[in-house]
Design an enzyme around this catalytic site. Sequence first.
Site, mmCIF file in Angstrom:
data_model
loop_
_atom_site.group_PDB
_atom_site.id
_atom_site.type_symbol
_atom_site.label_atom_id
_atom_site.label_comp_id
_atom_site.label_asym_id
_atom_site.label_seq_id
_atom_site.Cartn_x
_atom_site.Cartn_y
_atom_site.Cartn_z
ATOM 1 N N VAL A 6 32.389 42.966 31.469
ATOM 2 C CA VAL A 6 32.067 43.869 31.997
ATOM 3 C C VAL A 6 31.712 42.981 33.608
ATOM 4 O O VAL A 6 31.176 43.781 34.303
ATOM 5 C CB VAL A 6 30.105 44.464 32.076
ATOM 6 C CG1 VAL A 6 30.264 44.621 30.246
ATOM 7 C CG2 VAL A 6 29.151 42.655 31.295
ATOM 8 N N SER A 7 32.552 41.742 33.784
ATOM 9 C CA SER A 7 32.496 41.379 34.289
ATOM 10 C C SER A 7 33.488 41.760 36.238
ATOM 11 O O SER A 7 34.615 42.506 35.750
ATOM 12 C CB SER A 7 32.787 39.910 34.725
ATOM 13 O OG SER A 7 33.495 39.139 35.643
ATOM 14 N N CYS A 8 33.409 41.964 37.163
ATOM 15 C CA CYS A 8 33.989 42.175 38.635
ATOM 16 C C CYS A 8 34.777 41.211 39.111
ATOM 17 O O CYS A 8 35.489 41.174 39.886
ATOM 18 C CB CYS A 8 33.226 43.287 39.250
ATOM 19 S SG CYS A 8 32.504 44.831 39.019
ATOM 20 N N VAL A 9 34.206 39.941 38.989
ATOM 21 C CA VAL A 9 35.096 38.648 40.285
ATOM 22 C C VAL A 9 35.123 37.680 38.448
ATOM 23 O O VAL A 9 36.172 36.804 38.823
ATOM 24 C CB VAL A 9 34.688 38.196 40.400
ATOM 25 C CG1 VAL A 9 34.295 38.868 41.568
ATOM 26 C CG2 VAL A 9 32.621 37.631 39.419
ATOM 27 N N MET A 60 42.828 42.166 38.225
ATOM 28 C CA MET A 60 42.229 41.384 37.209
ATOM 29 C C MET A 60 42.847 42.488 36.253
ATOM 30 O O MET A 60 43.102 42.613 35.115
ATOM 31 C CB MET A 60 40.925 41.294 37.467
ATOM 32 C CG MET A 60 40.572 40.065 37.018
ATOM 33 S SD MET A 60 38.736 40.074 37.942
ATOM 34 C CE MET A 60 37.897 39.904 36.156
#
Lengths: 103, 167
Positions: A100-103, B36
């Site tokens: 769920v990370s954005c980085v 990403m």
Amino acid sequence: MAQKTYAGVTVELTDEGYLVDKNQWNKEMAVEIAQENDITLTAKHFAVIEFLRDKVEKGETLTIRAIGKSGIVDIKGFYELFPGAPLKVATKISGLSKPVSCV
Amino acid sequence: MTEKEEYPLKKVCIICAKGNLEDVYAACVMANGAVMEGIETKVFFTFFGLDAITKKQMNHLHTATVGNPAMRMPNGWAFPSVLGMLPGVEAGVSSIMKKQMEALDIPTIPEFLEMITAGGGELYACKLATDMFKLKKEDLSDEVKDIITVGEFYGLCGGQGTQIIFT
């Protein structure tokens, strides 16, 4: 929700193909999930997988930055190990939930 | 059951034209986020956005403490613009912000640029703006691929499933 058999074990998968229960995971399963993503796992892959599972075990958020600082692989190397969307692919192979990370 | 056709995003071209800390972060987060996801990513830095890729400036970006209505004190009160005008306040506020970001594992700008290129993203500087600010390739971060014209940038933005984003 779907069921699938990896390495002789039937597991529950989310719609996007992530294991529902990370405790059902084992290394043989990882090899088969990796094959579905056209990846042949090496010792380096397993070192990353171990790092990711350890982080999740500790309740930490997974970020690409943290992997780059893990000492196992740099960010470029991480993209080479798990091409495309590395964090998503790597967590899937590791039997973890979708990050769920954005980085 | 009706089949819903999906057209996934294949490429994003991001234009960063402002040099405020928050505007540069917006561009970097979106660019890195695309990388990403395995989306082809190109970022074009122009005008004050060039500060983000200029070696001398990239570590000293600030957020505006004057004329920024969303600026608040740590307790939630509105931040008086008059305070923001005092020497050192803008630097102090920016430094607090940077510390909070570090705690969330948000990288610094130079590190962000490295992350984007490590994942295959490409960074470009605007020819016109570099001429205007008298900047040369060597003044810019090593992560910058080239100095190009806006026409050349558009040339890189072709193809189905491409979006251009202006931050």
